[in-house]
Design an enzyme around this catalytic site. Sequence first.
Site, PDB file in Angstrom:
ATOM      1  N   ARG A  72      28.465  41.558  39.018  1.00 23.87           N
ATOM      2  CA  ARG A  72      27.926  40.448  39.787  1.00 23.87           C
ATOM      3  C   ARG A  72      28.041  39.157  38.991  1.00 23.87           C
ATOM      4  O   ARG A  72      28.033  39.161  37.765  1.00 23.87           O
ATOM      5  CB  ARG A  72      26.453  40.701  40.146  1.00 23.87           C
ATOM      6  CG  ARG A  72      26.261  41.733  41.260  1.00 23.87           C
ATOM      7  CD  ARG A  72      24.794  41.921  41.604  1.00 23.87           C
ATOM      8  NE  ARG A  72      24.081  42.524  40.503  1.00 23.87           N
ATOM      9  CZ  ARG A  72      23.324  41.873  39.635  1.00 23.87           C
ATOM     10  NH1 ARG A  72      23.127  40.569  39.776  1.00 23.87           N
ATOM     11  NH2 ARG A  72      22.724  42.491  38.650  1.00 23.87           N
ATOM     12  N   TYR A 200      34.301  42.896  43.968  1.00 20.99           N
ATOM     13  CA  TYR A 200      33.445  43.834  43.244  1.00 20.99           C
ATOM     14  C   TYR A 200      32.065  44.041  43.876  1.00 20.99           C
ATOM     15  O   TYR A 200      31.379  43.075  44.210  1.00 20.99           O
ATOM     16  CB  TYR A 200      33.253  43.363  41.794  1.00 20.99           C
ATOM     17  CG  TYR A 200      32.578  44.426  40.984  1.00 20.99           C
ATOM     18  CD1 TYR A 200      33.308  45.488  40.476  1.00 20.99           C
ATOM     19  CD2 TYR A 200      31.198  44.441  40.831  1.00 20.99           C
ATOM     20  CE1 TYR A 200      32.691  46.519  39.813  1.00 20.99           C
ATOM     21  CE2 TYR A 200      30.574  45.469  40.160  1.00 20.99           C
ATOM     22  CZ  TYR A 200      31.321  46.503  39.649  1.00 20.99           C
ATOM     23  OH  TYR A 200      30.703  47.529  39.000  1.00 20.99           O
ATOM     24  N   LYS A 209      23.190  43.812  48.085  1.00 19.70           N
ATOM     25  CA  LYS A 209      22.289  42.823  47.507  1.00 19.70           C
ATOM     26  C   LYS A 209      22.187  41.564  48.387  1.00 19.70           C
ATOM     27  O   LYS A 209      21.116  40.984  48.546  1.00 19.70           O
ATOM     28  CB  LYS A 209      22.720  42.469  46.081  1.00 19.70           C
ATOM     29  CG  LYS A 209      22.667  43.654  45.097  1.00 19.70           C
ATOM     30  CD  LYS A 209      21.342  44.318  45.155  1.00 19.70           C
ATOM     31  CE  LYS A 209      20.991  45.399  44.156  1.00 19.70           C
ATOM     32  NZ  LYS A 209      21.823  45.908  43.157  1.00 19.70           N
ATOM     33  N   HIS A 229      13.948  45.539  45.145  1.00 16.65           N
ATOM     34  CA  HIS A 229      14.969  46.224  44.326  1.00 16.65           C
ATOM     35  C   HIS A 229      14.341  47.484  43.727  1.00 16.65           C
ATOM     36  O   HIS A 229      14.061  47.539  42.533  1.00 16.65           O
ATOM     37  CB  HIS A 229      15.430  45.255  43.222  1.00 16.65           C
ATOM     38  CG  HIS A 229      16.643  45.687  42.469  1.00 16.65           C
ATOM     39  ND1 HIS A 229      16.921  45.216  41.198  1.00 16.65           N
ATOM     40  CD2 HIS A 229      17.667  46.517  42.788  1.00 16.65           C
ATOM     41  CE1 HIS A 229      18.063  45.740  40.766  1.00 16.65           C
ATOM     42  NE2 HIS A 229      18.530  46.537  41.699  1.00 16.65           N
ATOM     43  N   SER A 251      18.654  45.776  37.008  1.00 21.32           N
ATOM     44  CA  SER A 251      19.956  46.437  37.095  1.00 21.32           C
ATOM     45  C   SER A 251      20.264  47.193  35.804  1.00 21.32           C
ATOM     46  O   SER A 251      20.024  46.689  34.707  1.00 21.32           O
ATOM     47  CB  SER A 251      21.044  45.393  37.346  1.00 21.32           C
ATOM     48  OG  SER A 251      20.766  44.722  38.553  1.00 21.32           O
ATOM     49  N   CYS A 253      18.822  49.741  34.532  1.00 19.85           N
ATOM     50  CA  CYS A 253      17.634  50.102  33.762  1.00 19.85           C
ATOM     51  C   CYS A 253      17.013  51.417  34.223  1.00 19.85           C
ATOM     52  O   CYS A 253      15.841  51.687  33.955  1.00 19.85           O
ATOM     53  CB  CYS A 253      16.611  48.980  33.810  1.00 19.85           C
ATOM     54  SG  CYS A 253      17.135  47.547  32.848  1.00 19.85           S
ATOM     55  N   ASP A 278      18.117  52.236  44.961  1.00 16.30           N
ATOM     56  CA  ASP A 278      18.321  50.828  44.604  1.00 16.30           C
ATOM     57  C   ASP A 278      17.478  49.844  45.418  1.00 16.30           C
ATOM     58  O   ASP A 278      17.041  48.847  44.885  1.00 16.30           O
ATOM     59  CB  ASP A 278      19.805  50.479  44.752  1.00 16.30           C
ATOM     60  CG  ASP A 278      20.216  49.214  43.986  1.00 16.30           C
ATOM     61  OD1 ASP A 278      19.871  49.115  42.792  1.00 16.30           O
ATOM     62  OD2 ASP A 278      20.868  48.336  44.573  1.00 16.30           O
ATOM     63  N   ARG A 367      31.441  52.097  38.111  1.00 13.29           N
ATOM     64  CA  ARG A 367      30.523  52.598  39.133  1.00 13.29           C
ATOM     65  C   ARG A 367      31.119  53.747  39.935  1.00 13.29           C
ATOM     66  O   ARG A 367      32.334  53.868  40.057  1.00 13.29           O
ATOM     67  CB  ARG A 367      30.190  51.459  40.116  1.00 13.29           C
ATOM     68  CG  ARG A 367      29.479  50.267  39.494  1.00 13.29           C
ATOM     69  CD  ARG A 367      27.987  50.368  39.617  1.00 13.29           C
ATOM     70  NE  ARG A 367      27.267  49.398  38.801  1.00 13.29           N
ATOM     71  CZ  ARG A 367      25.937  49.236  38.845  1.00 13.29           C
ATOM     72  NH1 ARG A 367      25.212  49.955  39.681  1.00 13.29           N
ATOM     73  NH2 ARG A 367      25.334  48.368  38.076  1.00 13.29           N
TER      74      ARG A 367
END
Length: 584
Positions: A72, A200, A209, A229, A251, A253, A278, A367
């Site tokens: 991002r 991406y 998001k 989130h 993110s 974590c 998420d 990912r």
Amino acid sequence: MTMTTSLAALQAWVDSVAKLTQPENIHWCNGSDAENKRLINEMLRTGDLLELNPKTYPNCYLHRSHPSDVARVEHLTFVCTREQGDAGPNNLWMAPDEAHAKIDALFDGAMQGRTMYVIPYCMGPIESPYARLGVEITDSPYVVVNMRMMTRIGTDALKRIEREGTFVKGLHSTGDLDPEKRFIMHFPEELTIKSVGSGYGGNALLGKKCHALRIASWQARDEGWMAEHMLILGIENPLGEVHYIACAFPSACGKTNLAMLIAPESHKGWRVWTLGDDIAWLHMDEDGKLRAINPEAGYFGVVPGTNEKTNKNAFDMIHGDTIFTNVALTADNEPWWEDKKVGAPAVDWMGRKYDAANGPAAHPNSRFTVAAKRNPAYSTLAEAPRGVPISAIVFGGRRRELAPLVYEARDWNHGVLVGASVASETTAAATGEVGVVRRDPMAMKPFCGYNFADYWAHWLSFGEQSKLLPRIFHVNWFRQDAAGKFLWPGFGENLRVLRWIVDRCEERMGARDAAIGYLPEPGGIDLSGLDISTDTMDALLSVDPSKWQAEMAAVGEYIETFGDRVPAKLKAEHAKILKALNGA
Ligand code: GTP
Ligand code: SPV
Ligand code: MN
């Protein structure tokens, strides 16, 4: 162009986008298997996808994004509201007219010679009253096949869009991938997203998001719900009782890992069920309980670190029907990543012969995209239209020092302060320096579509509406010793902390009153079968008053940067904790 929808507003928008971007073809996605197969074959032909070893990784593909387009881009992400104050200091802002002009210039002719895909999608179970609709227009077939796993796309979504008449408009073009011509723009007042110049993840899969957090958080504030989130999990005890917990960590974590946790050997009869990894949308029901749905239908998860030990559920599910982005390859054409624990890299994520001197073989933010139903711990309640009742909300961050393993807020308002105080070391999920502590309130710094001061006021408003709200906690799996070793084993062992949280919610566990909140008493966390010293546990549960005074002073300064819009209640909570710390 043939008329393909009965909704005039949708048809008019698609026509106007086609006029601007000038695609060679327009394809309305129905979401079928045949359509998916066709897109995959086309991408195999163009080299956008590479087929992985069909024996060991059936139906798995590798996509390599441009090396400058791997995460991002927060410095290119804008919230474009009429009033700058509504976007707040937490967002980059541009006036809507200026933003449209700037980005439309980049869309002008951007799809020449390409196919424009129209993807109707539904965020949330298709029958859910809490679900929301969107249409993404994109020139990337990679986006289509990813959106198909991550959301519910196609005919059913289109039918509901036509019925309701309201949907979020998302326009995306990969453009020429020039970082100078890359923008992710949000117009919450127009329910519109425009993204150009990146292929991406969070920049391009606009349902995730951009829609489900930035636009949805804005709508949620207006309509009295929350878009967060957060992962959603169910923790089942040996008696078969299940509690649902929603956790907000920044993110990279640990949300995906915690959501799929497998209980350690010592915990026979315990299970964790995944509802989401998420994003959670939370609504208050008639009784005053918060209920959560996962608006997504798949996972876009961090690959490195995933192995049989850390996350067996994820490791197993990504052995089929998975798209990998930016991982390495073995000599047998299997995907490879750091800490996979099996195989060895032959070719790195950029397609070069692997050489350790070039850095990690897989990109740190590589990912997997996979449908949620492939998860062995998948909870079918992820499809329940009204979601699940939430017992606890858990905030967390990546803090090598300071934050203890777990603590509990005194009440809802204090919990809002705990959330507003979240800070975490930055990760590879966004471009920029990695490992610097930054404030990330509610793990929403990159994702809140409006002024954080108003967002905190919205959170606080729930406290006035119900006495049955979830309890609020804070965890930190990432505390380190002086040598940089993690003090807590993490992963499956995190179940022990979840148990303490559930026991607190059920009021069957005492706690130590520390100035920052309630901490486990000695023996409060079940350590049976775990090789961890008393000293280490003491360190994990220690609260250093002078360090916390400095932390709360920093939190106070941070909150002040939001000026007059900060709710007085939040400042009062902050003053209370400072006072308690000074008395401690
Ligand atoms: P986003 O998808 O970016 O929102 O990330 P996420 O919050 O879902 O993070 P994820 O679960 O993918 O974990 C990110 C990294 O943290 C991975 O490399 C994990 O191996 C690592 N990690 C996850 N849980 C733990 C834990 O309990 N302890 C330690 N030490 N590392 C963890
Ligand atoms: C995150 O960065 O929090 C992610 C990945 O979950 S992305 O979809 O790129 O936002
Ligand atoms: Mn995320």
